[in-house]
Write a protein that holds these residues in place. Structure first.
Motif, PDB file in Angstrom:
ATOM      1  N   THR A 136       0.836  -1.207   0.000  1.00  0.00           N
ATOM      2  CA  THR A 136       0.000   0.000   0.000  1.00  0.00           C
ATOM      3  C   THR A 136       0.864   1.247   0.000  1.00  0.00           C
ATOM      4  O   THR A 136       0.606   2.208  -0.747  1.00  0.00           O
ATOM      5  CB  THR A 136      -0.917   0.012   1.234  1.00  0.00           C
ATOM      6  N   ASN A 148       2.526   1.631  -3.424  1.00  0.00           N
ATOM      7  CA  ASN A 148       1.590   2.045  -4.467  1.00  0.00           C
ATOM      8  C   ASN A 148       1.168   3.499  -4.339  1.00  0.00           C
ATOM      9  O   ASN A 148       0.837   4.146  -5.333  1.00  0.00           O
ATOM     10  CB  ASN A 148       0.348   1.149  -4.439  1.00  0.00           C
ATOM     11  N   SER A 149       1.192   4.023  -3.106  1.00  0.00           N
ATOM     12  CA  SER A 149       0.756   5.408  -2.900  1.00  0.00           C
ATOM     13  C   SER A 149       1.665   6.410  -3.582  1.00  0.00           C
ATOM     14  O   SER A 149       1.260   7.534  -3.877  1.00  0.00           O
ATOM     15  CB  SER A 149       0.692   5.719  -1.401  1.00  0.00           C
ATOM     16  N   ARG A 150       2.899   6.008  -3.865  1.00  0.00           N
ATOM     17  CA  ARG A 150       3.855   6.906  -4.499  1.00  0.00           C
ATOM     18  C   ARG A 150       4.078   6.569  -5.977  1.00  0.00           C
ATOM     19  O   ARG A 150       4.654   7.356  -6.715  1.00  0.00           O
ATOM     20  CB  ARG A 150       5.185   6.858  -3.739  1.00  0.00           C
ATOM     21  N   ARG A 174      -5.057  -3.144  -5.242  1.00  0.00           N
ATOM     22  CA  ARG A 174      -4.815  -1.849  -4.594  1.00  0.00           C
ATOM     23  C   ARG A 174      -3.644  -1.883  -3.620  1.00  0.00           C
ATOM     24  O   ARG A 174      -3.173  -0.836  -3.193  1.00  0.00           O
ATOM     25  CB  ARG A 174      -6.069  -1.344  -3.896  1.00  0.00           C
ATOM     26  N   HIS A 175      -3.215  -3.066  -3.243  1.00  0.00           N
ATOM     27  CA  HIS A 175      -1.978  -3.162  -2.453  1.00  0.00           C
ATOM     28  C   HIS A 175      -1.091  -4.242  -3.087  1.00  0.00           C
ATOM     29  O   HIS A 175      -0.334  -3.934  -3.991  1.00  0.00           O
ATOM     30  CB  HIS A 175      -2.245  -3.403  -0.952  1.00  0.00           C
TER      31      HIS A 175
END
Length: 238
Positions: A13, A16-18, A49-50
């Motif tokens: 997670t 993926n956020s970056r 999503r993760h």
């Protein structure tokens, strides 16, 4: 000693956020094993999503302890698990849009479906576990599916324990004892933490494995991942 499997979804997670590859999921899995973890757990979801499906493939040659892949056995998940062949597959009845796992299987209602899926995995040399609520009839239903293990869904225990209700562990202890008497292995997971894991371990018999992710990663922000892994291992001794 109960094995500690570290769920690394939260690392994915954060990556993926970056949009890049920091932190690197494979390297993190290698590190937690080096720090003493006895397993690595991932829970890929259809929207990736993760953890991504490719992560599951990339991790296979690097996980030399227990490799546990969790998820809802939709066709794409089944195909992934049969390709990767982890040590264990844990079947979880997640809705597609679920933020996190929030219920165990109705092992009676879904018996025929589970029997077929479990047989497919076992025929390919993959140990099976199914996520269940701490209800005796559901454990009995799990036995009828042919699964190797059950994973007790521990969110209710963790919440009640945080309120001071230690009796909340009673149904878990009873279900674990029943599972063992039926010849099923017992795993547990969801919201277990450094605050409650030692008590849970002492009260629940024949606990083979716990899968811990969110709490362990959050605790590690303050205490350091190597230190936290060692703290869990210490609490799980005995």
């Amino acid at each position: 000693m109960t094995k500690l499997s570290v769920n690394i979804n939260k690392i994915a997670t954060l990556r993926n956020s970056r949009g890049g590859d920091v932190p690197n999921v494979v390297q993190f899995a290698k590190d937690v094993q080096r720090f003493g973890a006895e397993g690595v757990t991932i829970h890929p979801r259809p929207d990736e999503r993760h953890i991504r499906y490719q992560d599951a493939r990339d991790l296979k040659p690097e996980v030399y302890t227990e490799y546990n892949i969790e998820g809802n056995p939709i066709e794409s998940f089944i195909n992934l698990v049969l390709e990767v062949k982890p040590t264990q597959v844990t079947l979880v009845p997640d809705a597609v849009d679920a933020i996190t796992s929030n219920a165990g299987w109705d092992t009676i209602k879904h018996k025929d479906f589970l029997v077929d899926v479990i047989k497919e995995f076992q025929n390919n040399g993959i140990r099976t576990s199914i996520f269940v609520d701490p209800v005796m009839s559901q454990v009995e239903g799990a036995k009828a599916t042919g699964t190797d293990r059950v994973e007790l869904y521990t969110e209710a225990f963790a919440h009640q324990y945080s309120l001071g209700n230690k009796q909340a562990v009673a149904p878990y202890a009873a279900c674990a004892a029943l599972a063992s008497n039926l010849g099923l292995g017992v795993n547990a997971g969801h919201d277990l933490s450094l605050d409650n894991i030692e008590f849970f371990k002492k009260e629940v018999p024949n606990l083979l494995e716990v899968s811990i992710g969110h709490a362990l990663i959050a605790e590690s922000l303050y205490l350091g991942i190597e230190n936290v892994v060692q703290m869990y291992l210490h609490k799980l001794k005995g």
